[in-house]
Design a protein around this motif. Structure first.
Motif, short mmCIF file in Angstrom:
data_model
loop_
_atom_site.label_atom_id
_atom_site.label_comp_id
_atom_site.label_asym_id
_atom_site.label_seq_id
_atom_site.Cartn_x
_atom_site.Cartn_y
_atom_site.Cartn_z
N ASP A 125 -8.37 1.36 -5.07
CA ASP A 125 -9.41 2.16 -5.74
C ASP A 125 -10.82 1.77 -5.28
OD1 ASP A 125 -7.51 3.54 -7.08
OD2 ASP A 125 -7.55 2.26 -8.86
N ASP A 153 4.43 7.38 0.04
CA ASP A 153 3.12 7.71 -0.53
C ASP A 153 2.20 6.52 -0.26
OD1 ASP A 153 3.93 10.13 -1.46
OD2 ASP A 153 4.45 9.39 -3.47
N ALA A 167 0.81 -1.21 0.00
CA ALA A 167 0.00 0.00 0.00
C ALA A 167 0.84 1.27 0.00
CB ALA A 167 -0.92 0.00 1.21
N ILE A 181 -0.98 4.42 -0.81
CA ILE A 181 -1.91 4.22 -1.94
C ILE A 181 -3.10 3.39 -1.47
CG2 ILE A 181 -2.14 3.28 -4.27
CD1 ILE A 181 0.98 3.58 -4.44
N LEU A 182 -4.27 3.98 -1.52
CA LEU A 182 -5.47 3.26 -1.10
C LEU A 182 -6.02 2.47 -2.29
CD1 LEU A 182 -7.29 6.06 0.95
CD2 LEU A 182 -5.83 4.26 1.79
N LEU A 227 -12.54 10.53 3.75
CA LEU A 227 -11.79 11.17 2.67
C LEU A 227 -12.64 12.26 2.03
CD1 LEU A 227 -10.25 8.07 0.84
CD2 LEU A 227 -9.03 9.73 2.24
N LYS A 230 -7.70 12.08 -4.44
CA LYS A 230 -6.96 11.28 -5.43
C LYS A 230 -5.75 10.68 -4.75
CE LYS A 230 -8.14 13.75 -9.66
NZ LYS A 230 -7.66 14.70 -10.68
N ASN A 231 -5.47 9.41 -5.07
CA ASN A 231 -4.25 8.77 -4.58
C ASN A 231 -3.03 9.52 -5.09
OD1 ASN A 231 -4.58 6.54 -2.86
ND2 ASN A 231 -5.40 5.31 -4.55
N PRO A 232 -1.91 9.49 -4.42
CA PRO A 232 -1.64 8.88 -3.11
C PRO A 232 -1.77 9.90 -1.98
CG PRO A 232 0.41 9.52 -4.14
CD PRO A 232 -0.67 9.95 -5.08
N ILE A 233 -1.60 9.38 -0.75
CA ILE A 233 -1.56 10.26 0.43
C ILE A 233 -0.11 10.33 0.91
CG2 ILE A 233 -2.40 10.65 2.77
CD1 ILE A 233 -4.72 8.75 2.14
N SER A 282 0.11 13.25 8.11
CA SER A 282 -0.41 13.25 6.75
C SER A 282 -1.30 14.47 6.55
CB SER A 282 -1.18 11.95 6.53
OG SER A 282 -2.40 12.16 5.91
N ILE A 287 -11.97 3.55 -1.97
CA ILE A 287 -12.04 5.02 -1.88
C ILE A 287 -13.48 5.52 -1.75
CG2 ILE A 287 -11.54 7.18 -3.11
CD1 ILE A 287 -8.96 5.83 -4.10
#
Lengths: 163, 429
Positions: free
Chosen positions: B251, B246, B209, B248-249, B263, B268-271, B306, B254
């Motif tokens: 998709d 970063d 992730a 990444i969730l 959220l 938009k990815n990433p966090i 974050s 989300i």
């Protein structure tokens, strides 16, 4: 008065007294063996610490030997690099030296070196197969520091006292 | 993006493997020539050939419940390590060395070959030396040798202090180090190590992730007092680092997060996340004659920062300790035992505090708040190159487990009391 022989008297003695006598006998025998061993040890030391004949040292402290063999100290007083040399891990002289000078079992010292080797810190002293090989190494390297059994032929290698 | 990253990683790994092969060939030639030179120069002083050392280990791990380190419930042989190192003294004071290492432990390692360490070391004096390159981190008593099975009695080091899952962050750094031993006359000696640099993280081992995992800085030091009592040393280590990544969730998740208000609607990815950490250990070791006793106590403080508030975790301080002893019965047999304790959050040792529950208002994380580990190890040295070990652990708590190995179940739902059996054999030279 009993006319039994001493051994017969012992055979018929109560169990506690027999045990005591047996313990005394074993103790005396062990004492005799120990005394003989000590006498032999006094006449022939378990190990001797040797250096190159040009090395000015006549005696070394145990602490210095520990630091030199574990490579915490790397220089003689005159700046020469100390080159410690070990004997095989399964040799009797290595075991005696390790336990009386380094105050660690050979296994503990091996473990110390495994940690140092594979973490990239330091390399152990070379391990040689015999007293003759150690004497040869010491004669070849001016900064060498080794140990040999009490009966080893020293040639020109210089024995130093351990304080 | 993910596939691009994976193909880049594959290409990097392939080029690294080719580089490793060339390096090994070059080193083999160097060793051969150096050995030959050493033989030729055997009559002279100071012949310094390349020294080569290596090890190969194969283990087996089986748990009575919960998958631990690997898919261990059904028993796993995914527990191997291979390392080889080359060291050459260029002069009495200057030395170079490197170690190649590959391992497999459950989902990690997968036999990717990497430089475990490489360095250029100049030893000015016993009290001052400088080393540059990739060097092992002097963190606690055993962090530097944690890969080396032959260097200890137990198969697993106390996992509260030396978790194998953190190997890529905590084992080595690329940068510089100064070191030395300052003599203190009758008071023994003071060994210091100070280092600073970065950690190049292998993205192949990254959490699925996360991407762009970087450690912009790591620095710290270790101070050990070697007391006048032979074999007794005590001291402490301190380390500070920051990990950036970063997140990444998936998709698919989300929209669910957006519906729950976790959220923003335009997410938009990433966090981007930042994890600053400060780690401290107090250490004590007594190793003399046939006995080894070691104890360490540690606190690790970290946070997750974050831009998305719901993905921010305030500062948490974990607590770790262990007590270990071993006795060399004879040259071939050494039993050992340790007790290790781990609290991921020192403010909630029992797991009953609802403030730290997985969901606000829940009763707390329960058994996931701690892990007690009692281990018994038996080491048999068959000869000076080959050893066998057997080890049993009784575990209470699930804090040291990972959800990904356990069907993504929450740790609080896994078995509280469980056991581990490990077998391992190692050859080293």
């Amino acid at each position: 008065m009993s006319r039994r022989s001493p051994s017969a008297r012992l055979r018929h003695a109560p169990l506690g007294r027999r045990t005591l006598a047996l313990a005394l006998a074993l103790g005396c025998s062990w004492g005799l063996v120990f005394a003989r061993g000590t006498a032999r040890a006094e006449s022939t030391p378990a190990y001797r610490v040797i250096v190159h004949p040009d090395n000015p040292s006549t005696s070394l402290t145990r602490d210095f030997l520990v630091d030199a063999f574990l490579k915490r100290t790397t220089r003689w007083g005159d700046g020469e690099t100390i080159r410690p040399v070990d004997q095989r891990a399964d040799s009797a002289v290595r075991r005696r030296f390790s336990e009386s000078v380094l105050q660690r079992s050979v296994a503990a010292v091996k473990s110390y070196w495994q940690q140092r080797i594979f973490s990239g810190r330091e390399l152990p002293p070379p391990e040689l197969d015999s007293d003759d090989a150690v004497v040869g190494y010491v004669l070849k390297h001016r900064g060498a520091l080794g140990y040999v059994s009490g009966s080893a032929k020293l040639e020109r290698a210089k024995v130093v006292q351990v304080q | 993006m993910g596939s691009h990253l994976r193909s880049t990683d594959c290409a990097k790994r392939a080029s690294f493997a080719w580089f490793a092969v060339r390096l090994a060939a070059w080193l083999s030639i160097s060793i051969w020539t150096s050995t030959a030179l050493a033989d030729d120069d055997s009559s002279t002083q100071g012949a310094l050939p390349v020294e080569v050392h290596g090890f190969v280990s194969q283990g087996f791990i089986k748990t009575t419940a919960n998958n631990y380190l690997a898919k261990s419930k059904s028993g796993s042989f995914e527990f191997s390590e291979v390392g080889i190192n080359f060291t050459k003294g260029l002069t009495d004071r200057l030395r170079v060395g490197l170690q190649l290492f590959t391992h497999d432990l459950g989902p990690t390692g997968n036999y990717r070959t990497r430089f475990d360490w490489f360095y250029l070391d100049y030893h000015f004096f016993d009290w001052f030396g400088v080393r540059v390159g990739r060097t092992k981190l002097p963190f606690g008593l055993y962090n530097e040798s944690s890969d080396v099975d032959a260097a200890r009695v137990s198969i697993l080091l106390p996992q509260s202090m030396y978790p194998v899952s953190n190997r890529d962050f905590l084992l080595a750094q690329t940068g510089g180090e100064v070191y030395g031993i300052v003599p203190l006359a009758d008071a023994g000696g003071l060994e210091y190590r100070l280092y600073g640099g970065t950690v190049f993280y292998d993205t192949a081992d990254a959490m699925q992730a996360a991407a762009n995992v970087k450690v912009p800085y790591i620095f710290g030091g270790r101070l050990m007092w070697q007391t006048p009592l032979e074999g007794l040393q005590l001291g402490g280590s301190l380390q500070k680092l920051r990990l950036d990544a970063d997140l990444i969730l998936p998709d698919a998740q989300i929209p669910n997060y957006q519906k729950a208000g976790v959220l923003p609607a335009d997410f938009k990815n990433p966090i981007p996340i930042r994890i600053p950490a400060l780690l401290a250990i107090a250490s004590l070791e007594y190793s003399a004659h046939q006995l080894l006793v070691a104890a360490e106590y540690s606190r690790w403080r970290s946070a997750l920062n974050s831009a998305v508030p719901s993905f921010t975790i305030p500062t948490v301080e974990s607590e770790r300790l262990y007590l270990m002893t071993a006795y060399h019965v004879n040259s071939w047999f050494t039993p050992g035992v340790y007790y290790s304790l781990y609290f991921p959050n020192a403010s909630d040792r029992s797991g009953h505090d609802p403030a730290f529950g997985a969901v606000p208002g829940s009763p707390g994380i329960g058994r996931a708040a701690y892990q007690h580990d009692v281990a018994l190890s038996l080491r048999y040295d068959l000869n000076q190159y080959w050893l066998l070990k057997v080890e049993g652990h009784f575990m209470h708590g699930t804090a040291g487990l990972t959800p990904t190995l356990n069907d993504n179940l929450p740790l609080s739902s896994l078995r509280q009391d469980w056991g581990v059996l490990l077998l391992k054999t190692t050859a080293s030279f």
